[in-house]
Design a protein around this motif. Sequence first.
Motif, PDB file in Angstrom:
ATOM      1  N   GLN A 108       0.852  -1.184   0.000  1.00  0.00           N
ATOM      2  CA  GLN A 108       0.000   0.000   0.000  1.00  0.00           C
ATOM      3  C   GLN A 108       0.889   1.236   0.000  1.00  0.00           C
ATOM      4  OE1 GLN A 108      -2.877  -0.229   3.037  1.00  0.00           O
ATOM      5  NE2 GLN A 108      -3.577   1.868   2.812  1.00  0.00           N
ATOM      6  N   GLU A 109       0.471   2.246  -0.739  1.00  0.00           N
ATOM      7  CA  GLU A 109       1.246   3.484  -0.750  1.00  0.00           C
ATOM      8  C   GLU A 109       0.370   4.611  -0.257  1.00  0.00           C
ATOM      9  OE1 GLU A 109       3.102   4.301  -4.521  1.00  0.00           O
ATOM     10  OE2 GLU A 109       3.915   2.273  -4.606  1.00  0.00           O
ATOM     11  N   ALA A 110       0.884   5.326   0.725  1.00  0.00           N
ATOM     12  CA  ALA A 110       0.152   6.482   1.219  1.00  0.00           C
ATOM     13  C   ALA A 110       0.080   7.520   0.103  1.00  0.00           C
ATOM     14  CB  ALA A 110       0.852   7.062   2.429  1.00  0.00           C
ATOM     15  N   PRO A 111      -1.015   8.258   0.025  1.00  0.00           N
ATOM     16  CA  PRO A 111      -1.129   9.221  -1.068  1.00  0.00           C
ATOM     17  C   PRO A 111      -0.067  10.325  -0.998  1.00  0.00           C
ATOM     18  CG  PRO A 111      -2.988   9.398   0.436  1.00  0.00           C
ATOM     19  CD  PRO A 111      -2.192   8.227   0.874  1.00  0.00           C
ATOM     20  N   THR A 112       0.405  10.707  -2.165  1.00  0.00           N
ATOM     21  CA  THR A 112       1.304  11.852  -2.243  1.00  0.00           C
ATOM     22  C   THR A 112       0.531  12.993  -2.887  1.00  0.00           C
ATOM     23  OG1 THR A 112       2.092  11.150  -4.401  1.00  0.00           O
ATOM     24  CG2 THR A 112       3.408  10.497  -2.496  1.00  0.00           C
ATOM     25  N   VAL A 113       0.903  14.197  -2.554  1.00  0.00           N
ATOM     26  CA  VAL A 113       0.336  15.380  -3.192  1.00  0.00           C
ATOM     27  C   VAL A 113       1.477  16.088  -3.897  1.00  0.00           C
ATOM     28  CG1 VAL A 113      -0.894  17.544  -2.847  1.00  0.00           C
ATOM     29  CG2 VAL A 113      -1.420  15.597  -1.415  1.00  0.00           C
ATOM     30  N   ARG A 114       1.305  16.305  -5.180  1.00  0.00           N
ATOM     31  CA  ARG A 114       2.353  16.957  -5.947  1.00  0.00           C
ATOM     32  C   ARG A 114       1.836  18.244  -6.562  1.00  0.00           C
ATOM     33  NH1 ARG A 114       6.351  13.308  -8.020  1.00  0.00           N
ATOM     34  NH2 ARG A 114       6.136  11.320  -6.982  1.00  0.00           N
TER      35      ARG A 114
ATOM     36  N   ASN B 123      -1.841  11.093  -5.752  1.00  0.00           N
ATOM     37  CA  ASN B 123      -1.676   9.716  -6.209  1.00  0.00           C
ATOM     38  C   ASN B 123      -1.526   8.798  -5.012  1.00  0.00           C
ATOM     39  OD1 ASN B 123      -1.287   9.607  -9.263  1.00  0.00           O
ATOM     40  ND2 ASN B 123       0.054  11.291  -8.666  1.00  0.00           N
ATOM     41  N   GLY B 124      -2.218   7.682  -5.051  1.00  0.00           N
ATOM     42  CA  GLY B 124      -2.062   6.701  -3.979  1.00  0.00           C
ATOM     43  C   GLY B 124      -2.301   5.307  -4.517  1.00  0.00           C
TER      44      GLY B 124
ATOM     45  N   ALA C 131       4.362  13.318 -11.948  1.00  0.00           N
ATOM     46  CA  ALA C 131       4.323  14.726 -12.325  1.00  0.00           C
ATOM     47  C   ALA C 131       4.556  15.624 -11.113  1.00  0.00           C
ATOM     48  CB  ALA C 131       2.974  15.046 -12.953  1.00  0.00           C
ATOM     49  N   GLY C 132       5.206  16.721 -11.351  1.00  0.00           N
ATOM     50  CA  GLY C 132       5.299  17.768 -10.329  1.00  0.00           C
ATOM     51  C   GLY C 132       6.265  17.465  -9.190  1.00  0.00           C
ATOM     52  N   ILE C 133       6.142  18.276  -8.160  1.00  0.00           N
ATOM     53  CA  ILE C 133       7.038  18.218  -7.014  1.00  0.00           C
ATOM     54  C   ILE C 133       6.199  17.796  -5.813  1.00  0.00           C
ATOM     55  CG2 ILE C 133       8.535  19.626  -5.533  1.00  0.00           C
ATOM     56  CD1 ILE C 133       8.267  21.566  -8.250  1.00  0.00           C
ATOM     57  N   VAL C 134       6.728  16.854  -5.032  1.00  0.00           N
ATOM     58  CA  VAL C 134       5.937  16.352  -3.898  1.00  0.00           C
ATOM     59  C   VAL C 134       5.888  17.398  -2.788  1.00  0.00           C
ATOM     60  CG1 VAL C 134       5.872  14.671  -2.042  1.00  0.00           C
ATOM     61  CG2 VAL C 134       6.294  13.931  -4.362  1.00  0.00           C
ATOM     62  N   VAL C 135       4.698  17.735  -2.344  1.00  0.00           N
ATOM     63  CA  VAL C 135       4.567  18.658  -1.223  1.00  0.00           C
ATOM     64  C   VAL C 135       4.023  17.952   0.009  1.00  0.00           C
ATOM     65  CG1 VAL C 135       4.325  20.749  -2.567  1.00  0.00           C
ATOM     66  CG2 VAL C 135       2.301  19.420  -2.038  1.00  0.00           C
TER      67      VAL C 135
ATOM     68  N   GLY D 150       3.583  13.791   1.566  1.00  0.00           N
ATOM     69  CA  GLY D 150       3.743  12.358   1.352  1.00  0.00           C
ATOM     70  C   GLY D 150       5.169  12.012   1.014  1.00  0.00           C
ATOM     71  N   VAL D 151       5.398  10.707   0.789  1.00  0.00           N
ATOM     72  CA  VAL D 151       6.749  10.223   0.543  1.00  0.00           C
ATOM     73  C   VAL D 151       6.997  10.158  -0.956  1.00  0.00           C
ATOM     74  CG1 VAL D 151       8.319   8.288   0.874  1.00  0.00           C
ATOM     75  CG2 VAL D 151       6.682   8.887   2.653  1.00  0.00           C
ATOM     76  N   ASP D 152       8.067  10.765  -1.406  1.00  0.00           N
ATOM     77  CA  ASP D 152       8.394  10.782  -2.822  1.00  0.00           C
ATOM     78  C   ASP D 152       9.116   9.495  -3.200  1.00  0.00           C
ATOM     79  OD1 ASP D 152       9.019  11.325  -5.381  1.00  0.00           O
ATOM     80  OD2 ASP D 152       9.795  13.339  -5.010  1.00  0.00           O
ATOM     81  N   LYS D 153       8.345   8.488  -3.570  1.00  0.00           N
ATOM     82  CA  LYS D 153       8.913   7.178  -3.923  1.00  0.00           C
ATOM     83  C   LYS D 153       9.846   7.298  -5.121  1.00  0.00           C
ATOM     84  CE  LYS D 153       6.368   4.374  -1.269  1.00  0.00           C
ATOM     85  NZ  LYS D 153       6.968   3.485  -0.298  1.00  0.00           N
ATOM     86  N   ASP D 154       9.452   8.141  -6.074  1.00  0.00           N
ATOM     87  CA  ASP D 154      10.269   8.294  -7.279  1.00  0.00           C
ATOM     88  C   ASP D 154      11.641   8.818  -6.924  1.00  0.00           C
ATOM     89  OD1 ASP D 154       8.295   7.424  -8.829  1.00  0.00           O
ATOM     90  OD2 ASP D 154       7.548   9.409  -9.368  1.00  0.00           O
ATOM     91  N   ARG D 155      11.644   9.774  -5.998  1.00  0.00           N
ATOM     92  CA  ARG D 155      12.909  10.375  -5.635  1.00  0.00           C
ATOM     93  C   ARG D 155      13.796   9.356  -4.914  1.00  0.00           C
ATOM     94  NH1 ARG D 155      13.727  15.964  -2.295  1.00  0.00           N
ATOM     95  NH2 ARG D 155      15.979  15.850  -2.176  1.00  0.00           N
ATOM     96  N   GLU D 156      13.168   8.570  -4.030  1.00  0.00           N
ATOM     97  CA  GLU D 156      13.923   7.515  -3.350  1.00  0.00           C
ATOM     98  C   GLU D 156      14.536   6.566  -4.365  1.00  0.00           C
ATOM     99  OE1 GLU D 156      11.412   5.499  -0.601  1.00  0.00           O
ATOM    100  OE2 GLU D 156      11.616   7.036   0.940  1.00  0.00           O
ATOM    101  N   ALA D 157      13.716   6.184  -5.357  1.00  0.00           N
ATOM    102  CA  ALA D 157      14.192   5.243  -6.363  1.00  0.00           C
ATOM    103  C   ALA D 157      15.308   5.866  -7.190  1.00  0.00           C
ATOM    104  CB  ALA D 157      13.033   4.826  -7.267  1.00  0.00           C
ATOM    105  N   ARG D 158      15.109   7.152  -7.537  1.00  0.00           N
ATOM    106  CA  ARG D 158      16.116   7.855  -8.332  1.00  0.00           C
ATOM    107  C   ARG D 158      17.431   7.918  -7.588  1.00  0.00           C
ATOM    108  NH1 ARG D 158      12.342  11.648  -9.544  1.00  0.00           N
ATOM    109  NH2 ARG D 158      13.143  13.115  -8.019  1.00  0.00           N
ATOM    110  N   GLU D 159      17.346   8.268  -6.313  1.00  0.00           N
ATOM    111  CA  GLU D 159      18.570   8.429  -5.541  1.00  0.00           C
ATOM    112  C   GLU D 159      19.264   7.092  -5.329  1.00  0.00           C
ATOM    113  OE1 GLU D 159      17.394  10.644  -2.130  1.00  0.00           O
ATOM    114  OE2 GLU D 159      17.457  12.556  -3.223  1.00  0.00           O
ATOM    115  N   ALA D 160      18.448   6.044  -5.129  1.00  0.00           N
ATOM    116  CA  ALA D 160      19.039   4.717  -4.980  1.00  0.00           C
ATOM    117  C   ALA D 160      19.733   4.319  -6.276  1.00  0.00           C
ATOM    118  CB  ALA D 160      17.964   3.712  -4.608  1.00  0.00           C
ATOM    119  N   ALA D 161      19.070   4.631  -7.414  1.00  0.00           N
ATOM    120  CA  ALA D 161      19.661   4.285  -8.708  1.00  0.00           C
ATOM    121  C   ALA D 161      20.935   5.084  -8.931  1.00  0.00           C
ATOM    122  CB  ALA D 161      18.656   4.555  -9.823  1.00  0.00           C
ATOM    123  N   ALA D 162      20.896   6.345  -8.542  1.00  0.00           N
ATOM    124  CA  ALA D 162      22.065   7.202  -8.744  1.00  0.00           C
ATOM    125  C   ALA D 162      23.239   6.711  -7.897  1.00  0.00           C
ATOM    126  CB  ALA D 162      21.723   8.640  -8.374  1.00  0.00           C
TER     127      ALA D 162
END
Lengths: 489, 178
Positions: A25-31, A110-111, B48-52, B54-66
Amino acid sequence: MRKILLGTTAVVGAALLAPAVAVAQEAPTVRIGGFFRAYYGNTQQSGRNSTTPSSLATNTSGATSNLNQQTTPGAQTTAIGATTTESAGNVARLSKNDFSTDAEVHVFVNGKTANGLSYGAVVEIAFNQQEGRNIVQQRASTGKTTASIDEMYAFVASPTFGQIRFGDEDGPVGGLMNSGVITNFGTGGIYGDRESFVTRQANVRTTTSPGGLGDNTKIIYLSPQFFGFDFGASFAFNYNEGEDTGCPSNQSSGFCDAAYAFTGASNFGIAAAGPNQSVRRNEYQAAVRWRGSLAGIGLAVTGGYVGAGAARELTLQGTQARLFNNLNVFQVGAQASAYGFTVGAQYEHGDANFFWGNTLRGDRPMDQFFTGASYTIGPVTIGGNYLIQTVEGGSRSSFSAAAANAGSSTGLVANPGTPGVGNGTNAALMRRIGWGVGGNYRLAPGLDIVAEYSSYTVAERGRDLDPSNPGIQDRNTAKVFILGTRLAF
Amino acid sequence: MKPVLFAFVAALPLLAACGGENQRLVGNDEYGDWRQGRARNRPQGASAGIVVFGVDKDREAREAAASGGGTGLSVNAYLWRATLDTLSFMPLASADPFGGTIITDWYAPATANGERFRAQAYVLGRQLRSDGVRVQVFRQTLDRGQWVDSPVSPSTNSDLEDKVLARARELRSQSASR
């Protein structure tokens, strides 16, 4: 139609919610995302004049009436087909040069649930709702940069059953799944930001782009892709968007979403885009898309259909007249990409006027052909596109309340106009032809410099498209050069 | 025309469920966004966009990949898993995947009276190599009611390391055949 679509989406919804494989499960993010752009534009447009303000504010009438111009100071816009005299004075040129800025701020949620269902919402805040103001009172109208909502919708997606989007969003035919519409260069060529610089005189700005179909509130089903195919369908009750019914009193107008008949409907076959006044009702779209690659060439093909009914005209005496054809348009498009090149074409045919308007009964159908190509090398993309459209010109008929009250089911009477005299026209064919070439250079991720030149011509034999100048100008062109920058974030 | 369309629409979700192996979810970034003409080339869909919030999974993945791992671990994933597996018979006191340390708690085998063991393991780097893991075993014996440190046979540490490496090789071959 509506029941079936709603019913099937309910079934899909139930299936989506059924427990599936356990996934984290992924907690929702707000972007926050969006764009800002600022352009310089140079516009050469026939009939780009300022005349005495008409008593009608811009956009209180349908787009067809932009083709009619005020010819007598102080009087209302002339009706289609009426014989008019040329304006004697009160005409001054408009500047060719302008800057234009625009921005949108998008909020993405997104969640993901434990059973693999992804969900979220998108809210796009725009600042370009108000195109202009005719009212001269101070502070009596909103500013040009007032915030408004472009699109807002929620979605639920499952790998097995696809995605449901619900809200103010484009449909499968109106932007989501099109192929062959090449606009990935400059600001988009003939479907680009040129509209920001062209005035509405003679309406040499309104194209019939996929997005022009509108992001009215709808429910959309989008399938998963299998064997390269995916498909989508949508349904909307009417052309409007947002929260309320749009009927603030029982004196319903065309703004009233629920009005199946209203006085003045005959003017809104072609929508007034800003306030979303249109006769379109019960709109449904369906599209099938195939994507794949053959011998290293990426291919995409889409076939689609959009249909809709129309509200009726309501005379002051209470007679209802069914004067519009249903919207009824087929669309096919294809594109191919390889080695940085993309070429594509799209063809549309069916009962519609320009800007996806409903035609009057007896009017000719629309044909539109679009083609484009682009080439990307490193940070540079260049391209061009072209479109030609034929639609009904000044309608061969117009609505007459007297005729409707006298028993005519459509209330339409043949236009008295004589070709070659004033706005006179009689069943003429309107051609709308445009092309654009442009390029962009990527300075940094998301930051582009764009340059573009485009031209759009409206032509109709025998019809004076620029009544503020002497003689018959049966051709109107707007050419726009744009140079500017765009930042996506 | 209309009945055909109705049937088509009704069949859509049913058809969609028949894709089997050849089926996948279409990403949100694969649909046109008609405003995209203005906001082109920005990431679409879920990234899309910048996380304001929640947890930025993409960023975690990017940083791990980097940082070369791509798994969220800063040490070799096979060695890490293998060490955990190998020492799993002892209670775990702490495990730090970033530092690469695993420390167990004291463990007294049922068969050995008056004797208990504790282990510390260090996964040393990103590469899967034989010197990528160090295991240190500590032993105490019960002497008049007091636990006192006792020597460990010198081969114990290297035996455990061999077990970890064998397990890592097994994991590696399992994931390669997938």
